[in-house]
Enzyme design. Structure first.
Site, PDB file in Angstrom:
ATOM      1  N   ASP A  67      -0.559   0.770  34.672  1.00  0.00           N
ATOM      2  CA  ASP A  67      -1.089   1.326  35.665  1.00  0.00           C
ATOM      3  C   ASP A  67      -1.795  -0.236  36.405  1.00  0.00           C
ATOM      4  OD1 ASP A  67      -3.131  -1.055  34.437  1.00  0.00           O
ATOM      5  OD2 ASP A  67      -4.374   0.544  33.546  1.00  0.00           O
ATOM      6  N   ASN A 136     -15.950   0.657  27.773  1.00  0.00           N
ATOM      7  CA  ASN A 136     -16.323   1.858  27.966  1.00  0.00           C
ATOM      8  C   ASN A 136     -15.017   2.358  26.737  1.00  0.00           C
ATOM      9  OD1 ASN A 136     -13.705   2.235  29.371  1.00  0.00           O
ATOM     10  ND2 ASN A 136     -15.769   3.124  30.716  1.00  0.00           N
ATOM     11  N   HIS A 138     -11.534   2.806  27.621  1.00  0.00           N
ATOM     12  CA  HIS A 138     -10.697   3.244  28.890  1.00  0.00           C
ATOM     13  C   HIS A 138      -9.365   2.958  27.535  1.00  0.00           C
ATOM     14  CE1 HIS A 138     -11.562   0.444  31.221  1.00  0.00           C
ATOM     15  NE2 HIS A 138     -10.738  -0.632  31.105  1.00  0.00           N
ATOM     16  N   GLU A 143     -10.456   6.359  32.057  1.00  0.00           N
ATOM     17  CA  GLU A 143     -12.108   6.718  31.779  1.00  0.00           C
ATOM     18  C   GLU A 143     -12.703   7.808  31.037  1.00  0.00           C
ATOM     19  OE1 GLU A 143     -12.981   3.737  32.945  1.00  0.00           O
ATOM     20  OE2 GLU A 143     -13.098   3.256  34.218  1.00  0.00           O
TER      21      GLU A 143
END
Length: 244
Positions: A67, A136, A138, A143
């Site tokens: 990313d 979280n 990811h 996400e």
């Protein structure tokens, strides 16, 4: 899925570097998927040391990063292009034309994402993909509630992710709100996956991802469906696991 629990972060980093070095030696023209963030830093330091000490050869290696923030110039110290150059690429003998990082400055993101996917296919797919895991759940910048069938795409970052990354910027207002990320489908097509997690704050999400239900709300849980995943944890990150 193989799970290794190491005593500390240093040993985790050495284990991860050993696995990547073995891949490079067994297949000198390997295609590696690479991650950024705090957790892989020690692994990259170990790989640089192996290159300098043992002539670990990167000349034929191709890399594809997971990313990149959207809207940051490559020269920005917080860009993942800058991170990779400073922590690995400038210290080893990889050819620049074999380095691929999503284009965070693309005016046409759809075209840039499609081109990135094409380059991965042209390279023959990813042999070994390195992942971290967000607080979280990811992986990459995929996400919660992401579509599992997604390929490389533009992502709107969750508030939790923006908050977690604010420590790298002067203020939370400076944190990009979008990124270009490999999708879950692209990640799952890698032949082998190595997931790294370190620290007490990751223990709960690691347990849910590895031992809980497979849900889009917890993207990393999809790794349970892959046939060749190696998980490397330190003692703190492994603290909630029921089966080791």
């Amino acid at each position: 899925m193989k799970i290794y629990v190491e005593d500390n972060y240093q040993k985790l980093s050495k284990k991860a570097a050993y696995i990547l070095a073995s891949q490079i030696r067994l297949k000198p023209d390997s295609v590696l998927g690479l991650a950024t963030g705090d957790t892989p830093l020690g692994m990259y330091r170990e790989l640089v040391a192996m290159h300098q000490r043992e002539d670990l050869d990167f000349r034929e290696i191709k890399t594809f990063n997971l990313d990149e923030y959207y809207g940051l110039e490559k020269e920005n110290p917080q860009s993942y292009h800058y991170y990779m150059m400073e922590n690995l690429f400038k210290h080893v003998n990889i050819w620049k034309e074999n380095i691929h990082i999503p284009d965070g400055e693309a005016s046409d993101t759809e075209e840039a994402c499609s081109r990135y996917e094409g380059l991965i296919r042209q390279a023959g797919g990813i042999d070994l993909q390195v992942l971290g895991i967000g607080r979280n759940g990811h992986i990459g910048f995929n996400e919660p509630d992401v579509k599992f069938e997604a390929t490389t795409h533009l992502v709107h970052l969750d508030a939790d992710t923006i908050q977690a990354n604010a420590r790298f910027f002067d203020s939370i207002d400076k944190v990009p709100t979008q990124a270009i990320s490999m999708g879950i489908k692209t990640i799952m097509q890698a032949k082998k996956i190595v997931l790294l997690a370190s620290g007490h704050e990751k223990r709960e999400i690691v347990q849910k991802a590895l031992e809980g239900k497979i849900l889009p709300e917890l993207p990393a849980s999809v790794l349970q469906l892959h046939n060749d995943v190696v998980v490397i944890l330190d003692q703190e990150a492994a603290g909630e696991l029921k089966e080791i």
